[in-house]
Design a protein around this motif. Structure first.
Motif, short mmCIF file in Angstrom:
data_model
loop_
_atom_site.label_atom_id
_atom_site.label_comp_id
_atom_site.label_asym_id
_atom_site.label_seq_id
_atom_site.Cartn_x
_atom_site.Cartn_y
_atom_site.Cartn_z
N ALA A 3 0.82 -1.21 0.00
CA ALA A 3 0.00 0.00 0.00
C ALA A 3 0.85 1.27 0.00
CB ALA A 3 -0.94 -0.01 1.20
N THR A 4 1.93 1.27 0.76
CA THR A 4 2.78 2.47 0.84
C THR A 4 3.45 2.75 -0.50
OG1 THR A 4 3.19 2.07 3.18
CG2 THR A 4 4.75 3.49 2.03
N GLU A 5 3.97 1.71 -1.14
CA GLU A 5 4.63 1.88 -2.43
C GLU A 5 3.63 2.28 -3.52
OE1 GLU A 5 7.00 -0.82 0.13
OE2 GLU A 5 4.91 -0.87 -0.52
N ASP A 6 2.45 1.69 -3.48
CA ASP A 6 1.42 2.04 -4.47
C ASP A 6 0.97 3.49 -4.31
OD1 ASP A 6 1.65 -0.55 -5.34
OD2 ASP A 6 -0.33 -1.19 -4.63
N ALA A 7 0.82 3.93 -3.07
CA ALA A 7 0.45 5.33 -2.82
C ALA A 7 1.53 6.27 -3.33
CB ALA A 7 0.19 5.55 -1.32
N GLU A 8 2.79 5.86 -3.22
CA GLU A 8 3.88 6.69 -3.73
C GLU A 8 3.84 6.78 -5.25
OE1 GLU A 8 6.82 9.34 -3.94
OE2 GLU A 8 5.69 8.75 -2.15
N ARG A 11 1.29 9.41 -5.93
CA ARG A 11 1.85 10.74 -5.66
C ARG A 11 2.77 11.20 -6.79
NH1 ARG A 11 1.92 8.56 -0.56
NH2 ARG A 11 0.60 9.67 0.93
N ASP A 74 -4.77 14.34 -0.82
CA ASP A 74 -4.36 13.21 0.00
C ASP A 74 -4.36 11.94 -0.85
OD1 ASP A 74 -3.55 11.84 2.25
OD2 ASP A 74 -5.39 12.16 3.39
N GLY A 77 -3.63 4.64 0.50
CA GLY A 77 -3.15 3.41 -0.12
C GLY A 77 -3.82 2.20 0.51
N ASP A 79 -4.56 -2.38 -0.10
CA ASP A 79 -3.99 -3.61 -0.65
C ASP A 79 -4.29 -3.79 -2.13
OD1 ASP A 79 -2.92 -4.26 1.80
OD2 ASP A 79 -4.64 -5.47 2.41
N SER A 82 -5.44 2.35 -4.59
CA SER A 82 -5.00 3.58 -3.93
C SER A 82 -5.90 4.68 -4.44
CB SER A 82 -3.54 3.89 -4.26
OG SER A 82 -2.70 2.93 -3.68
#
Length: 130
Positions: A3-8, A11, A74, A77, A79, A82
């Protein structure tokens, strides 16, 4: 990727769009990505493939005479998806569009494979873009 990588990735996509960085956008979208734009206006519908998506982005800039600004508020993210929460502002002649939007992204292996836009007022969006 999580989730963190996908949100990045999301962005980076918003930042690249805002900067007109087509090279980064090309890198971030899968070749066979699909973009869904709601409504019944001339720019509504499904764009199949990265080239069609980038062409759609170009048409938005052309129709807004380069005034389109999408501000990312905002990113959430998850699973499987995102979500980018944003504000859209553009002018076209004497007409102004200023509204909130949401784009739900599916990211696989660091690339966007699908995006679905939702607008605060789809009818207003259709009217603005023609």
């Amino acid at each position: 990727m999580g989730a963190t990588e996908d949100a990045e990735v999301v962005r980076r996509g918003y930042a690249a769009f805002s900067a007109g960085d087509m090279a980064t956008l090309t890198e971030l979208f899968a070749d066979d990505a699909v973009w869904h734009s709601p409504g019944s206006g001339s720019l509504s519908g499904t764009k199949q493939g990265r080239d069609a998506i980038l062409s759609f982005f170009g048409e938005l800039m052309t129709r807004s005479e380069g005034s389109l600004v999408v501000t990312l508020d905002d990113v959430v993210g998850g699973d499987n998806h995102s979500v980018g929460l944003n504000r859209v502002h553009a002018t076209r002649g004497t007409n102004t569009l200023d509204q909130h939007g949401v784009i739900v992204f599916t990211v696989r292996d660091g690339r966007v494979t699908e995006a679905r836009e939702f607008f605060e007022d789809t009818t207003r969006n259709d009217e603005f873009w023609g």
